[in-house]
Design an enzyme around this catalytic site. Structure first.
Site, PDB file in Angstrom:
ATOM      1  N   VAL A 174       0.682  -1.332   0.130  1.00  0.00           N
ATOM      2  CA  VAL A 174      -0.147   0.039  -0.087  1.00  0.00           C
ATOM      3  C   VAL A 174       0.935   1.314   0.060  1.00  0.00           C
ATOM      4  O   VAL A 174       0.458   2.218  -0.582  1.00  0.00           O
ATOM      5  CB  VAL A 174      -1.117   0.121   1.323  1.00  0.00           C
ATOM      6  CG1 VAL A 174      -0.332   0.126   2.545  1.00  0.00           C
ATOM      7  CG2 VAL A 174      -2.078   0.954   1.057  1.00  0.00           C
ATOM      8  N   ASP A 175       1.974   1.142   0.529  1.00  0.00           N
ATOM      9  CA  ASP A 175       3.022   2.348   0.479  1.00  0.00           C
ATOM     10  C   ASP A 175       3.285   2.745  -0.853  1.00  0.00           C
ATOM     11  O   ASP A 175       3.159   3.837  -1.384  1.00  0.00           O
ATOM     12  CB  ASP A 175       4.252   1.837   1.342  1.00  0.00           C
ATOM     13  CG  ASP A 175       5.227   2.898   1.779  1.00  0.00           C
ATOM     14  OD1 ASP A 175       6.164   2.826   2.263  1.00  0.00           O
ATOM     15  OD2 ASP A 175       5.050   4.107   1.575  1.00  0.00           O
ATOM     16  N   TYR A 196       4.856  -7.292   6.373  1.00  0.00           N
ATOM     17  CA  TYR A 196       5.265  -7.357   7.608  1.00  0.00           C
ATOM     18  C   TYR A 196       4.655  -8.763   8.458  1.00  0.00           C
ATOM     19  O   TYR A 196       4.859  -8.929   9.385  1.00  0.00           O
ATOM     20  CB  TYR A 196       4.831  -6.244   8.358  1.00  0.00           C
ATOM     21  CG  TYR A 196       5.898  -5.137   8.257  1.00  0.00           C
ATOM     22  CD1 TYR A 196       6.911  -5.296   7.192  1.00  0.00           C
ATOM     23  CD2 TYR A 196       5.847  -4.043   8.794  1.00  0.00           C
ATOM     24  CE1 TYR A 196       7.794  -4.135   7.079  1.00  0.00           C
ATOM     25  CE2 TYR A 196       6.852  -2.661   8.818  1.00  0.00           C
ATOM     26  CZ  TYR A 196       7.854  -3.098   7.723  1.00  0.00           C
ATOM     27  OH  TYR A 196       8.605  -1.971   7.401  1.00  0.00           O
TER      28      TYR A 196
END
Ligand code: APR
Length: 327
Positions: free
Chosen positions: A32-33, A120
């Site tokens: 999403v970054d 993550y």
């Protein structure tokens, strides 16, 4: 005001702030970054370079540049190492810090991705639980509209155990429903071949006409307000627990004949922690019933009969089964 789970692309949301699941450099990445930086254009990276990075669990705010929202709040989630290294507390802090930053900048609407649940590695169902608990705790005190944006359909948003428990409950109800239908059809078939008089003598009305009219007397909103008083709740406690915003509640309070939608009526039954019988009574005042033949109603029955009145857990389950949400 309320918390919604939606399937969407966060970069397309026209709201006050979207939250980015960044890394501590704040200099962009994948997931999403990457999507946010790509949609925002180079101006976002330029501003991020002036921020000096961000600690895990913390959040920083920038403009939104070419994005349709007003702000981007960058937060850094924990990398999942099995859950024994404070990941839950750090992840919760991402949501609380981002919401506090949004409030401090006058935001009334904020959208979150499922932080840490991608690269993550945080298990999605646990990541969603932490997110919903943190956001709903914040909304008990502050008014804001918050969206939990689930991007990929495959995202398993509730635990496999809960999913299979509910699935089993639904399947069982379908089996019982078809057995009831079968025996009803058999009785009707027998009735059509025997003397009608013996059956109509056997059927006796459960309630007298005046009982039934008596029940109609109290409207939905009258019963709702009566229950709030009986339980010693404040209006705000009730509509926040029902995931209903203040404006809608005041409409209901102000109109004795207000007719809510079925999800709204059930949301209040959940907030009041009504048992199944009282829930059906409240729904009837709004012209609805809890059937045994559709998934939405069966999922509501599942949670109420298990005494679980956490409206956000119920919404996560409804979302996982592609049903309308409560509130
Ligand atoms: N809209 C909404 N959600 C999205 C979008 C989108 N356009 N794209 C991805 N997601 C979802 C993913 O499906 C996932 O559920 O965002 C969630 C978070 O996944 P990641 O973006 O991988 O973020 P995270 O797990 O926190 O890892 C952060 O990944 O992208 C890098 O620079 C970032 O190093 C950082 C790390």
């Amino acid at each position: 005001m309320s918390l919604h789970i939606i399937r969407h692309d966060i970069t397309k949301m026209k709201i006050d702030a979207i939250v980015n699941a960044a890394n501590s450099s704040l200099l962009g990445g994948g997931g999403v970054d990457g999507a946010i930086h790509h949609a925002a254009g180079p101006g976002l990276l330029k501003e991020c370079m002036t921020l000096g990075g961000c600690d895990t669990g913390d959040a920083k705010i920038t403009g939104a540049y070419n994005l349709p929202c007003k702000y981007v709040i960058h937060t850094v989630g924990p990398v999942w190492h099995g859950g024994q290294y404070g990941e839950k507390e750090l992840l919760r802090s991402c949501y609380i810090k981002s919401l506090e930053l949004a409030k401090a900048n006058g935001c009334e609407s904020v959208a979150f991705p499922l932080i840490s649940s991608g690269v993550y590695g945080y298990p999605k169902d646990q990541a969603l639980r932490v997110a919903m608990d943190a956001i709903s705790d914040f909304l008990l005190t502050w008014d804001m509209t918050v969206y939990m944006v689930i991007f990929d359909k495959a995202a398993v948003t509730i635990s496999q155990k809960l999913f299979s428990d509910i699935k089993q409950y639904i399947d069982q109800a379908y089996v019982e429903e078809s057995e009831v239908k079968y025996s009803r059809n058999r009785i009707l078939a027998e009735m059509s071949t025997s003397a009608p008089v013996q059956y109509c003598k056997a059927i006796k009305p459960e309630k007298s006409l005046e009982d039934i009219i008596g029940e109609i007397d109290e409207s939905f909103s009258q019963m709702l307000l009566r229950k709030i008083d009986e339980l010693g709740m404040t209006d705000a406690e009730c509509y926040k627990k029902a995931n209903i915003d203040r404006k809608l509640f005041s409409k209901i309070r102000g109109d004795v004949n207000y007719k809510p939608s079925k999800p709204t009526a059930i949301a209040f039954a959940v907030a009041l922690q009504l048992n199944l019988k009282e829930t059906e009574e409240l729904l009837k005042k709004a012209g609805f019933a809890l059937s045994r033949s559709n998934k939405f109603d069966l999922i509501i029955r599942y949670f109420i009969s298990n005494g679980n009145y956490n409206i956000h857990e119920i919404n996560e389950a409804l979302f996982a089964f592609d049903q309308n949400l409560l509130g």
